[in-house]
Every structure is written in structure tokens, then in C-alpha cells.
Write an enzyme that holds these catalytic residues in place. Sequence first.
Site, PDB file in Angstrom:
ATOM      1  N   GLY A 191       0.621   5.454   1.186  1.00 36.53           N
ATOM      2  CA  GLY A 191      -0.087   6.538   1.853  1.00 36.53           C
ATOM      3  C   GLY A 191       0.524   7.877   1.506  1.00 36.53           C
ATOM      4  N   GLY A 192       0.136   8.895   2.261  1.00 40.59           N
ATOM      5  CA  GLY A 192       0.628  10.230   1.969  1.00 40.59           C
ATOM      6  C   GLY A 192       2.098  10.415   2.267  1.00 40.59           C
TER       7      GLY A 192
ATOM      8  CB  VAL B 216       3.652  -0.527   3.585  1.00 41.73           C
ATOM      9  CG1 VAL B 216       3.963  -1.769   4.421  1.00 41.73           C
ATOM     10  CG2 VAL B 216       3.515   0.697   4.486  1.00 41.73           C
TER      11      VAL B 216
ATOM     12  CE  LYS C 125       4.620   4.126   7.789  1.00 43.61           C
ATOM     13  NZ  LYS C 125       3.807   4.370   9.003  1.00 43.61           N
TER      14      LYS C 125
ATOM     15  CG  ASP D 112      -4.807   8.474  12.089  1.00 39.98           C
ATOM     16  OD1 ASP D 112      -5.961   8.964  12.004  1.00 39.98           O
ATOM     17  OD2 ASP D 112      -4.159   8.096  11.099  1.00 39.98           O
TER      18      ASP D 112
ATOM     19  N   GLY E 108       0.819  -1.205   0.000  1.00 37.66           N
ATOM     20  CA  GLY E 108       0.000   0.000   0.000  1.00 37.66           C
ATOM     21  C   GLY E 108       0.849   1.250   0.000  1.00 37.66           C
TER      22      GLY E 108
END
Length: 446
Positions: free
Chosen positions: A187-188, A192, A207, A301, A185
Site C-alpha cells: 500500500g501507500g 505486508v 506489516k 476507513d 500486498g
Amino acid sequence: MKPREPRDDPPAVGKDPLEETVDVKRDVKRARDFSLLAKQRFFRSLDKEVLSLMHSRMVERRFKRGELLIRQGEKENSLMVVVEGEIEVTIREDGKQHLLKHAGPGEIVGEMALLTDEPRSASVTAYTEVRAYVISAESFHELATSHPKISALLTLLLASRLGKAKHDALTGNTFHGFRILRCLGRGGTSVVYEAEDLGRQRHVALKMMSHRLLYDRIAMERFQREAEIIESIDHPNIARFYGRFEAFRTSFMIMEYCEGVTIADAMHHCGRLPEATARKILGQVACAMVHAHDAGIIHRDIKPSNIMATRDGSVKLIDFGLAGRLEDEPLTRALVGTPRYMAPEQMMGNPVGKNTDLFALGHVAFEMVSGRQLFQSDDLWSLSEEVRRWQPPDLQAVLPDISAEYLQVVRDVLRTNSADRAMDFDLVRSWAAPIDVASFEDPRTG
């Protein structure tokens, strides 16, 4: 008078008209190619003078259909820009060739090896006849030293390429004892990957901090802070931290690979979850949260997509990228998190603490058994207004089929005033139990 004899004067020194015509055509073609480079979205940020200087260092090359522009595994470093024709980008993994993309004029290739000084990570083949401009690594880095925007350009380009598909430029590569298997995946701030730890014979999650943030000091500090925070906590319901290293001019964290599904995916697949399943999940997350809070860390979060249900029945709280330490006052005042799951004080930019995480966990608890979120607004302004005016719902009326005990736990944490929130942790942690991930496929089981 004797007539003057004719002389054979030497021809005037100068270029042959045909040569001049060829030069003009060449200049017109280079001007047209320069215009193409200037329109390419990654070159648009460069000043015209800098781009012109880079263009002057480029050499034109032509490739026949089927000819390799770049061969995977080769060490040669250079950057290529396609100006005519089409190319095919592929990677070879486990004896199979995987097509990454078809591309045409304006496409840039070779940036990975140029930035990392590693062997070529993919092959590029001429799908049609191709004309391209090539700049050597030596020339590129010489220019980048004098013009930092060029280096920034390259990192942005690389950031745009990684993490967009299961197979990307890192897939199949081996470095620091890890073999990249697939992209999990993006993200911003990070990408990963699932990787094989060749020394320990185990799968891990790597990561990687996004290359687009390499020149963002605050983002780099936050990535390193996340590593330090996760390294300081060890709990079975928190994805474990194994280490970190630098590679490809960015930072990597080595994390426990959690195979399973997020609670967000589970709810997307089957809607609301049975209360029995929600209790087991809530109990395990509460165990993780209490451990983090006891270590002086708030997550900030907590949401369904940051809770992973694994194949062995355990639940993991993941992604501490926005976590902060309670003693770090400026950090805890920062407006960070996912707006839809923020507590009122977090949304308003007021000081946050342990009870901020309680509200988010209560939101997750409500959503799991109701199948809907507390806040419905789509844009940030409307959402902030909704949160500011929000009052706790009548849970018994909204969820008449849920036990009074469960609803009381949710009611105790979904309070607008942070100081009024409380959780019976002994009770909630007693709910912790292994879950059957397969049960998400059938809402009637739990």
C-alpha cells in the site's frame, strides 16, 4: 676552433603520448559513466558535487557472461551500478531459483545488504559481459554521514523494490524468528508479507513500514499509533496483534494471518451478494466496530477492501492504519480515509466520530446488495461536490428485492447529518454468522 661534440641529452620528463591518449579515453569514459549515473532516477535528487564525490569513491569492475556479481547469502556489503551489459537477478527459495528481473545500464544492486547489514538477499549474474561501478559499504556510509540525502536515496530505492511481486528481496529471508514466505500486498505506507513464525509454528502477517517513509516523522508516528491502537483491542472480528519489532532499519507489526478474500474481491468476482450473505458479513463487522468504539477508537476507513472473509467463516475488520482515538481532537479533524467511502463531514474536513464509521458501514451494506457504490465521480474535486450535494436515495425503489428490515438499517445510517444516524446494533449483531467463502463463487447461494 674545435667543433663542439654532440651530447646525449636525457629525454624530457613527461608522459608518453600513448599514456596520455589512454588517460584521455579513461576520462571520457568516466565522464560518460557519470552522465549515466546523473540520469538514473534515484541519483537525480543528488547535487552534482555529491554525486561526483560518490563517483570518485567507486571502483570499476568487469564481469564475464555467467559470472556472479553478487551471491545470495554472502555477507560482503557493497553497492553496484551497472553501466554496460545486462544482468539477471534471482532468489533461491525451497530449492528453486526464482527470476526477479532482467536489467541493464543504470540498474543499482546490493542496496538491501548495504542498508540492513544482512547477508545478500538475492543473486545477481552477468547475463552478458558487464561493466559496473562498485562502492564499498564503508565508503558509502562515510559519505552518507556527511550527506544525509544519500541515505534517503537508498531508502527510497529499497522502498521501490519491496512489495511489487510475490517474490522480492525479503522473500526466503529469516529474521527475528520469522521466515518470509511471500508478499501479500503493498500500500501507500506499508508492505505486508506472509511469514512463518518458527517458534510458534504458525503463519502470521508481517506489516512493514515502507522505507520511503523513514524520514517522514508524521508517517512514522502514525505507524506506531496504529500498532498501539490494535494492541489495545482484542476481538475475534478484528485481526489480532501479536507484537512488533525493528529490522532492516524499519518497523514491523506482527499480525494475525487471515487467509481468505476481501469483500471487495468477492464483489469483483460475482457482483452483488445475496442478502443472506450480506447480513452475516454486516453482523460480524458491526460486532467489531462496536468493540472498537467502546474502546474509544474510530476506524475512519471502513470499506470492502478492509473487510476480510476468512476460510473458517469469520469476518475480520482489518487495516487500522488511519484509525484514531476519540479523545484525540486534532487527529479526528484530519482529512484522512478513502474519499469514495467518506461520510459528508469527513469529506469536508469537519470533526468526525463514531457516526462517521456508521455511514461508511452503511455504504458497504448498500454496495454489497446493489453491486454499485453510492458515489460515482472519478476525481477528488468532482467527488467532493457530489458528496456535498448528495441526498439519500429511495432505497425501496433502487433495491425492490431486498427486505424492508435490511433497507431500514441502511436508511438509518446513510444520512447526511451525522447526528441523525443510528443503528439498531442488537438487531444487526444478531445477523452475525459464519459465511461460506466458496459461496462467493455462486451468487445464488448464501
